[in-house]
Design a protein around this motif. Structure first.
Motif, short mmCIF file in Angstrom:
data_model
loop_
_atom_site.label_atom_id
_atom_site.label_comp_id
_atom_site.label_asym_id
_atom_site.label_seq_id
_atom_site.Cartn_x
_atom_site.Cartn_y
_atom_site.Cartn_z
N ILE A 181 0.88 -1.18 0.00
CA ILE A 181 0.00 0.00 0.00
C ILE A 181 0.91 1.22 0.00
N ASP A 182 0.95 1.91 -1.11
CA ASP A 182 1.87 3.05 -1.26
C ASP A 182 1.28 4.32 -0.67
N LYS A 183 0.08 4.69 -1.12
CA LYS A 183 -0.54 5.92 -0.64
C LYS A 183 -2.05 5.84 -0.82
N TRP A 184 -2.75 6.77 -0.19
CA TRP A 184 -4.22 6.77 -0.17
C TRP A 184 -4.67 8.17 -0.55
N GLY A 185 -5.42 8.29 -1.63
CA GLY A 185 -5.79 9.60 -2.13
C GLY A 185 -7.16 10.07 -1.67
N PHE A 186 -7.29 11.38 -1.43
CA PHE A 186 -8.54 11.99 -0.98
C PHE A 186 -8.69 13.38 -1.59
N LYS A 187 -9.84 13.94 -1.37
CA LYS A 187 -10.02 15.35 -1.72
C LYS A 187 -9.16 16.18 -0.78
N GLU A 188 -8.70 17.31 -1.26
CA GLU A 188 -7.73 18.12 -0.52
C GLU A 188 -8.24 18.55 0.84
N ASP A 189 -9.53 18.95 0.93
CA ASP A 189 -10.03 19.45 2.20
C ASP A 189 -10.07 18.35 3.26
N LEU A 223 1.98 13.37 4.62
CA LEU A 223 1.08 13.78 3.54
C LEU A 223 1.90 14.29 2.36
N ALA A 224 1.35 14.07 1.17
CA ALA A 224 1.97 14.60 -0.05
C ALA A 224 0.85 14.99 -1.00
N GLY A 225 0.59 16.29 -1.08
CA GLY A 225 -0.53 16.73 -1.90
C GLY A 225 -1.85 16.22 -1.33
N ASN A 226 -2.61 15.53 -2.16
CA ASN A 226 -3.89 14.98 -1.73
C ASN A 226 -3.77 13.53 -1.27
N TYR A 227 -2.57 13.10 -0.94
CA TYR A 227 -2.34 11.70 -0.58
C TYR A 227 -1.83 11.58 0.87
N VAL A 228 -2.28 10.52 1.51
CA VAL A 228 -1.70 10.08 2.78
C VAL A 228 -0.72 8.97 2.44
N LEU A 229 0.53 9.13 2.82
CA LEU A 229 1.56 8.16 2.47
C LEU A 229 1.55 7.00 3.48
N VAL A 230 1.33 5.78 2.99
CA VAL A 230 1.25 4.60 3.84
C VAL A 230 2.55 3.80 3.77
N ASN A 231 2.94 3.43 2.55
CA ASN A 231 4.23 2.79 2.29
C ASN A 231 4.45 1.54 3.16
N CYS A 232 3.54 0.57 3.06
CA CYS A 232 3.62 -0.65 3.86
C CYS A 232 3.39 -1.89 3.00
N GLN A 233 4.10 -2.94 3.33
CA GLN A 233 3.93 -4.24 2.69
C GLN A 233 2.99 -5.07 3.55
N VAL A 234 2.01 -5.70 2.91
CA VAL A 234 1.02 -6.52 3.62
C VAL A 234 1.12 -7.95 3.13
N HIS A 235 1.12 -8.88 4.07
CA HIS A 235 1.21 -10.30 3.74
C HIS A 235 -0.04 -11.01 4.24
N VAL A 236 -0.87 -11.47 3.30
CA VAL A 236 -2.07 -12.24 3.67
C VAL A 236 -1.60 -13.58 4.25
N GLN A 237 -2.21 -14.00 5.35
CA GLN A 237 -1.69 -15.14 6.10
C GLN A 237 -2.25 -16.49 5.66
N GLN A 238 -3.16 -16.51 4.68
CA GLN A 238 -3.70 -17.77 4.17
C GLN A 238 -3.13 -18.06 2.78
N PHE A 239 -2.88 -19.34 2.50
CA PHE A 239 -2.46 -19.73 1.16
C PHE A 239 -3.64 -19.57 0.20
N ILE A 240 -3.32 -19.22 -1.05
CA ILE A 240 -4.36 -18.93 -2.03
C ILE A 240 -5.30 -20.11 -2.21
N ASP A 241 -4.76 -21.34 -2.24
CA ASP A 241 -5.63 -22.50 -2.47
C ASP A 241 -6.47 -22.86 -1.25
#
Length: 261
Positions: A181-189, A223-241
């Motif tokens: 998750i790199d960043k999350w965009g919103f309206k400026e206000d 914050l960067a412009g209209n974005y909240v910077l998250v910059n996190c790696q997420v690992h789902v804990q269940q195998f796909i199958d």
């Protein structure tokens, strides 16, 4: 500056209020997510024991952990027995005054559940504790040897509750899901008022059941412009199958600014 006991308590209250609102409106997924989130948070506080809790506060959080666990079980099984939403409404007023009142816990907690919460004094191994808190299948925690409770911190603090990549020789060839998750965009206000923001990630099956513990990114004020910077790696804990085909990942953005009346 680290969050104080009172500031953490206010955030716990906010999460509980959100969970109870969802519970009473029949929003099962949201209620489960927030109840489980709060339970994991309180368990970590009890494990770390770094908030200088009084005996009354410690016993109250222990009872709260068990109460949340029982309500989650009731929601998952659609059972009419156990802890009800009406019981949780009674708990709400007690929880709000827990730090200043000496009132006893308002809901009866069965004694047989006392060993199920880390706050209720049963010695467990690090591997067991990791599995209890995050609901990870047994075969996925064989290599967990260095998970420090302090690294998991209060999930409303700074560390979040993201889990490490799954690594096990018992499911060779199994594929996993990892993403950033790199960043999350919103309206400026909206962005201008963001503080202590984080994202909750939940894996939910087609019947609305949350699979495992939701994961939270660490809080951020970047914050960067209209974005909240998250910059996190997420690992789902269940195998796909092992994930049902009708399942989905849910992402919820949260922040710590005061709620409007």
């Amino acid at each position: 500056m680290p969050p104080t006991k009172s500031s953490r308590h206010l955030k716990w209250q906010r999460t509980f209020d959100d969970a109870l609102d969802s519970d009473q409106w029949g929003q099962k997924i949201e209620a489960l997510r927030d109840y489980e989130h709060l339970r994991a948070t309180l368990q970590m506080v009890l494990d770390q024991n770094n908030l200088e809790l009084s005996t009354h506060e410690t016993q109250g959080l222990e009872a709260m952990c068990v109460c949340l666990e029982l309500r989650v079980k009731a929601l998952k099984t659609s059972g009419k027995s156990g802890i009800s939403s009406e019981d949780m409404q009674r708990v709400k007023a007690w929880f709000a005054d827990m730090m200043t009142s000496t009132e006893t816990f308002p809901v009866s907690i069965p004694a047989t559940t006392a060993g199920s919460s880390p706050g209720l004094k049963r010695e467990v191994s690090l591997r067991e504790k990791y599995q209890q808190i995050y609901d990870v299948p047994t075969e996925l925690v064989q290599n967990v040897t260095n998970v420090n409770a302090a690294d998991r911190a209060d999930t409303f603090g700074y560390a979040g509750s993201l889990l490490p990549p799954v690594s096990t020789p018992l499911h060779r060839g199994g594929k996993l899901i990892s993403f950033k998750i790199d960043k999350w965009g919103f309206k400026e206000d909206f962005v201008k008022g963001v503080q202590d923001a984080f994202v909750t990630i939940s894996l939910v099956d087609g019947k609305g059941n949350v699979m495992g513990r939701p994961q939270d990114t660490p809080t951020t004020n970047n914050l960067a412009g209209n974005y909240v910077l998250v910059n996190c790696q997420v690992h789902v804990q269940q195998f796909i199958d092992k994930i049902p085909q009708d399942s989905a990942l849910f992402f919820e953005f949260k922040d710590g600014r005061p709620r409007k009346a």
